[in-house]
Structure formats: structure tokens, C-alpha cells
Design an enzyme around this catalytic site. Structure first.
Site, mmCIF file in Angstrom:
data_model
loop_
_atom_site.group_PDB
_atom_site.id
_atom_site.type_symbol
_atom_site.label_atom_id
_atom_site.label_comp_id
_atom_site.label_asym_id
_atom_site.label_seq_id
_atom_site.Cartn_x
_atom_site.Cartn_y
_atom_site.Cartn_z
ATOM 1 N N THR A 128 26.285 25.502 -1.473
ATOM 2 C CA THR A 128 26.117 26.147 -0.367
ATOM 3 C C THR A 128 24.431 26.655 -0.226
ATOM 4 O O THR A 128 23.900 26.593 0.798
ATOM 5 C CB THR A 128 26.987 27.584 0.035
ATOM 6 O OG1 THR A 128 26.754 28.334 -1.329
ATOM 7 C CG2 THR A 128 28.176 27.024 0.061
ATOM 8 N N ARG A 146 22.040 24.543 -8.414
ATOM 9 C CA ARG A 146 21.886 25.613 -9.458
ATOM 10 C C ARG A 146 22.406 25.456 -10.603
ATOM 11 O O ARG A 146 23.197 24.553 -11.149
ATOM 12 C CB ARG A 146 22.358 26.840 -9.021
ATOM 13 C CG ARG A 146 21.897 27.633 -7.570
ATOM 14 C CD ARG A 146 22.410 28.554 -7.234
ATOM 15 N NE ARG A 146 22.004 29.312 -5.969
ATOM 16 C CZ ARG A 146 22.396 30.372 -5.349
ATOM 17 N NH1 ARG A 146 23.607 30.892 -5.701
ATOM 18 N NH2 ARG A 146 22.112 30.731 -4.055
ATOM 19 N N SER A 181 19.094 32.696 -6.057
ATOM 20 C CA SER A 181 19.654 33.952 -5.414
ATOM 21 C C SER A 181 19.869 35.408 -6.320
ATOM 22 O O SER A 181 18.759 35.816 -6.965
ATOM 23 C CB SER A 181 20.798 33.701 -4.779
ATOM 24 O OG SER A 181 21.130 34.712 -3.687
ATOM 25 N N LYS A 227 16.353 24.721 -3.358
ATOM 26 C CA LYS A 227 17.215 24.322 -2.186
ATOM 27 C C LYS A 227 15.830 23.829 -1.296
ATOM 28 O O LYS A 227 15.006 23.962 -1.427
ATOM 29 C CB LYS A 227 17.615 25.510 -1.613
ATOM 30 C CG LYS A 227 16.920 26.723 -1.373
ATOM 31 C CD LYS A 227 17.679 27.946 -0.771
ATOM 32 C CE LYS A 227 18.466 27.832 0.515
ATOM 33 N NZ LYS A 227 19.026 29.055 0.842
ATOM 34 N N ASP A 255 17.987 41.281 -2.738
ATOM 35 C CA ASP A 255 18.211 40.586 -3.935
ATOM 36 C C ASP A 255 16.590 39.811 -4.019
ATOM 37 O O ASP A 255 15.971 39.905 -3.329
ATOM 38 C CB ASP A 255 19.301 39.745 -3.800
ATOM 39 C CG ASP A 255 19.202 38.600 -2.967
ATOM 40 O OD1 ASP A 255 18.453 38.725 -1.959
ATOM 41 O OD2 ASP A 255 19.907 37.529 -3.082
ATOM 42 N N GLU A 303 30.804 38.107 4.529
ATOM 43 C CA GLU A 303 30.946 39.423 3.796
ATOM 44 C C GLU A 303 30.239 39.417 2.356
ATOM 45 O O GLU A 303 30.012 40.353 1.866
ATOM 46 C CB GLU A 303 32.528 39.260 3.411
ATOM 47 C CG GLU A 303 32.972 38.010 2.662
ATOM 48 C CD GLU A 303 32.523 37.644 1.167
ATOM 49 O OE1 GLU A 303 32.920 38.752 0.636
ATOM 50 O OE2 GLU A 303 32.669 36.537 0.786
#
Length: 517
Positions: free
Chosen positions: A37, A41, A131, A141, A291, A378
Site C-alpha cells: 500500500t 519495504r 513509515s 515509494k 510518525d 483507522e
């Protein structure tokens, strides 16, 4: 001031020298390039190494040259161990393919990449980040001209090209940075000022300043630090204190997460414990965190402690509806696993709900088309139309501070929402599994769901676009295999009570043939 680094801290830092060696000379079999997504990674070494960075950059260069995409590519990364190295590798590859590069001299937040593209200062970007993953992870990305995460058509092409270069590294072109700079192919640009200036369009800094709510801000060792500093200075926010300016690629100062991992997750109570403690002490009324790549938000308040991301999204949605007075053509966008309280808020406001598969890339077209009052997930990501096509944790923190400055404690505002729309009982359970079970769940279709009721509620709909989501009369649950780990994610929400939530979990998992352990 309370000790911001109090809490269960790692007893030993990660071995940075070993990881550096692994990056340049992996000892294991190199993983194929696979975009999830948010890019490719992996753990530094076989999961993500120098060759991955070169191959992905060459794939992007080929794609741009074939499509005759002209204009500079913004290249950068977060504050991880090899992020700067990855950025310089990518810049050298792009320049060798005659593609102009903007390479700022500071780490860059994910939403800033999006802003730079939307402002027309770059045509695309390569962003080195993993992230909030543990510090030994690294990623890369690509964002195209819409400023958002690349869709599957683009990422599939990058994967195919890059994996070919993994097998034929001799075909990758790269030149030294100094040579590229001398040719005018690599330039440094100020990326702080444009983003900070743009924020004034969407954040009421005067309200934040005049209310004087004492706010603690924690960049969590990430890219947001110089941006929060610039915001504080430009808009005169003396009530806002950056409580930790530590930058260290081991992230040793972040308390361990629930599983003993260092994970810079601003929505988890464990890494957020220092901020929860200082608001509980009464020293600050509000605490906000982003983050490392600043695409996710965290919030804690004096009265409410750590605010669940679902709750924060509901408060932001209600506020933005009141602020913008949207017409019936607007929507609240949410992912499959995000609270349906948003649906109730949207319904009362006379606007629609746009339910999307997991992945912020699914909101990009709607953001660009001006459809969303708010779009969120969420896992603490959000944006809106008129702002970035990426998740923006800095914007979210400032918006929550604006709301608190005008309307009071976020937890009290969410309690008011529950009183008006009903109380949500929500959970997500990560269930360890194996490849066989994951593939079985992944292959399921709505037609395979034969049961008619769960926990005493009728099945009213089934969706199979991203796992299996079962909608009940007053509840729902979602079974979704992880794309990167051997786990099945089981989401569940009911508007009855906590006891009924447990019944839906038990009966729903049994109906799907899943063992909870």
C-alpha cells in the site's frame, strides 16, 4: 517538565554498522521488488538494499522517459539509518538518465512530497521511508503527478522493470552527485516555506494562538521537526512546545511497543506513553505526535488520555462539516476497517459515505475532484479535498489543536458524538496464521458466505473487494489477510454493547473458519 523519555526504553540500540554492511552487501537472497500500500519495504539487507534503490530508481527513470514525462522529480526520505544514502542513490540514477532532480538537504515528510507536486514544483517523487516500522526497516515509494500514492497500474510497471534490473544490475545507469550538480541536474530547494505557508489556508492559526491551549508536540524523531519549528515561529504559537527534538536513526528514545519492538506509532499507547504522562500530569492540555515520515497522527489530552484514531476522525469530520457546510455532492471517505460512526455523522449532515479498500491511494481521485470533507483510515491517516493527496499527520495534529482551541477537549467532543449518534464498540485483532490460510481467505468471494446471521443479527450485505466484510443489522466485521505479514486482520464494530462485540467476534470468526487462538 516531566521526563519525556520515561517509559520502557530499548535496552540495546540496533547494530547500525551491521545494517550498513547488509545494505551494501546483503548476506541473504535479495527479495523481489514488491509494492504494497506504500511502496516496497523490507529489513535493511536482503529485504531492502543498495540494489533495490538503484533498480527502483532506474525503473522510474525508464517509465518517465518512455512516457515523455518532463520536469523535476523530488527525491528525499525520512530520518532512518540509510534514508539519505537511498536518496542520493536515486538522485544519481535519475540524473544519469537526464531527469532533473530536486534533492533538499533535510529529511522530508510524506505530505510535503505531495504538496510540492500539487504546487507544480515537481512532477513526481521518490520517497525513502518505512513509515512507523521498526528502525531496521527501510522502504521506497513513488508518487506520480497527482501527488498521491501510485496506483497499481504504475506500481506493477515499476515492479516489473525493477525486478529485471535486480537480475541485470549492469544495465543500471548512475553518475556521482557532484557531476550531476555540475550539469545542473540536481538542485536543492526550500521545501519548508511553501508547505508552512499553505497550511494557513486550512488551519486557523489565530484561533490556536489566541486560545493559548498548552500543547506538547513530539516529532518522534522524524521529519516533522523543522516543520513544526517553522510553524511555531511563523504563526507565533508560544503555547506550542516541541518536547523532544532528538533525531537518532536507532529511535532508542521511543518506548517499546506492545510486542517489544521499537515502533514509532503515534496511535499506540506504548510509544505514546511519554505524551500521555505529561498531559495526565496537567502540564499540557493537548499533546500531538507524527510518525517519522509524518503521514500519521497521534493525539492525547488531559481529560481523555490517548485518543483513539477512530474517535479523532469522528471529531474532525463533525467539525469540518460544521466549518464548511458541504452540499449533498460531498462525502466522508473511509476505508473498509474504519468506524461506521462516520456514516452516521455523514447521514445527519446529508452527505454521502465513500467506502474504499485499504490504501490511501484509493482516495486520491476523490480528493482531487473535491469530493471529500474528510477522508481517513483507522490506522491514523487522514486528509481532505483542498489539501494533500497523501495522509498528513502534521495537518491532523494542527486541526485537532484548532478544534480543541475552539470547542474544548477532544475526548469530551467524542462523548458528545456518542450521545448523539450512539456508542461504537470497536476492535481489531491480528491473528497469526500461515500462507495456506491467508490464501484461502484471500480467495473467498461474497457468494461463498452462506450464513444468514451472526450473533443474533441478520446479514444485510457482504463485500469482497479487499478481504470479506460482513454487514449486520447494527454491526459489521471484516476479515482481511495482511499483504506483508503472516497475519489475518479481524476488524469488528457494533453499536450495541461490549458484550455483543465479543459475541460478534466469536460467532463471526467461527463462521469464517478462523481460530482466534
Amino acid at each position: 517538565m516531566a521526563d519525556i523519555n520515561a517509559g520502557k526504553l530499548p535496552t540495546k540500540k540496533i547494530d547500525t554498522e551491521l545494517l550498513k554492511k547488509e545494505f551494501f552487501k546483503p548476506t541473504g537472497e535479495i527479495a523481489k521488488v514488491k509494492f504494497g500500500t506504500s511502496g516496497h519495504r523490507g529489513v535493511l539487507g536482503a529485504g531492502f538494499c543498495e540494489l533495490h534503490a538503484k533498480a527502483i530508481a532506474q525503473a522510474v527513470a525508464d517509465m518517465h522517459n518512455e512516457a515523455k514525462i518532463t520536469g523535476p522529480v523530488l527525491v528525499g526520505g525520512d530520518t532512518r539509518l540509510m534514508s539519505r544514502t537511498v536518496s542520493e542513490i536515486c538522485a544519481g540514477v535519475l540524473a544519469a538518465n537526464n531527469i532533473p532532480v530536486i534533492l533538499p538537504d533535510i529529511p522530508l515528510p510524506t505530505p510535503v512530497f505531495s504538496t510540492e507536486i500539487l504546487l507544480g514544483r515537481a512532477v513526481a517523487c521518490l520517497n525513502g521511508t518505512a513509515s512507523h516500522n521498526p528502525p531496521q526497516d527501510m522502504g521506497l515509494k513513488y508518487n506520480p503527478a497527482n501527488g498521491g500514492p501510485a496506483g497499481s497500474e504504475i506500481t506493477t510497471k515499476i515492479e516489473n522493470y525493477a525486478n529485471n534490473y535486480l537480475d541485470h544490475p549492469e544495465k543500471i545507469k548512475i553518475i556521482p552527485l557532484e557531476e550531476a550538480k555540475a550539469k545542473g541536474l540536481i538542485k536543492n530547494e526550500d521545501v519548508v516555506t511553501p508547505y508552512v505557508n499553505e497550511l494557513a489556508r486550512v488551519i486557523d492559526f489565530e484561533a490556536i494562538r489566541s486560545a493559548g491551549v498548552k500543547a506538547a508536540i513530539h516529532p518522534m524523531g522524524g521529519t516533522s521537526l523543522p516543520f513544526y519549528k517553522a510553524i511555531k515561529e511563523k504563526y507565533g504559537l508560544d503555547n506550542m512546545t516541541i518536547v523532544d527534538e532528538t533525531i537518532d536513526p536507532t529511535f532508542y528514545f521511543i518506548p517499546l511497543d506492545h510486542d517489544g519492538q521499537t515502533r514509532m506509532d503515534p496511535s499506540s499507547q506504548y510509544p505514546m506513553k511519554p505524551l500521555i504522562d505529561i498531559v495526565a500530569s496537567g502540564e499540557y492540555a493537548f499533546a500531538g505526535a507524527s510518525d517519522p515520515d509524518a503521514d500519521r497522527f497521534g493525539c492525547a489530552t488531559k481529560d481523555g488520555g490517548l485518543i483513539n484514531p477512530n474517535h479523532a476522525l469522528c471529531v474532525m469530520a463533525k467539525y469540518l462539516i460544521e466549518k464548511s457546510n458541504p452540499d449533498a455532492n460531498m462525502f466522508i471517505g473511509r476505508t473498509l476497517g474504519t468506524t461506521h460512526t462516520l456514516d452516521r455523522i455523514a447521514g445527519k449532515a446529508g452527505i454521502g459515505v465513500d467506502e474504499k479498500n485499504v490504501g490511501f491511494k484509493n482516495f486520491v481521485d476523490g480528493i482531487k475532484a473535491g469530493r471529500y470533507v474528510l477522508c481517513g483510515e483507522e490506522s491514523a491517516g487522514m486528509s481532505m479535498s483542498g489539501w494533500t493527496t497523501e495522509k498528513d499527520g502534521i495537518f491532523a495534529v494542527l486541526l485537532l489543536l484548532e478544534i480543541m482551541s475552539k470547542q474544548g477537549d477532544i475526548s469530551k467532543l467524542y462523548s458528545d458524538i456518542c450521545a448523539e449518534y450512539g456508542t461504537s464498540h470497536y476492535t481489531r485483532i491480528d491473528i497469526p496464521t500461515d500462507d495456506k490460510t491467508k490464501n484461502t481467505i484471500k480467495a473467498l468471494k461474497a457468494i461463498d458466505v452462506k450464513f444468514k446471521s451472526v450473533a443474533g443479527e441478520e446479514v444485510v450485505n457482504v463485500r469482497d473487494s479487499d478481504g470479506i466484510k460482513v454487514y449486520l443489522t447494527n454491526s459489521w466485521f471484516l476479515v482481511r489477510p495482511s499483504g506483508t505479514e503472516n497475519i489475518i486482520k479481524f476488524y469488528c464494530e457494533t453499536f450495541s454493547d461490549e458484550k455483543h462485540l465479543q459475541e460478534v467476534i466469536k460467532d463471526g470468526s467461527a463462521a469464517m473458519g478462523i481460530k482466534l487462538g
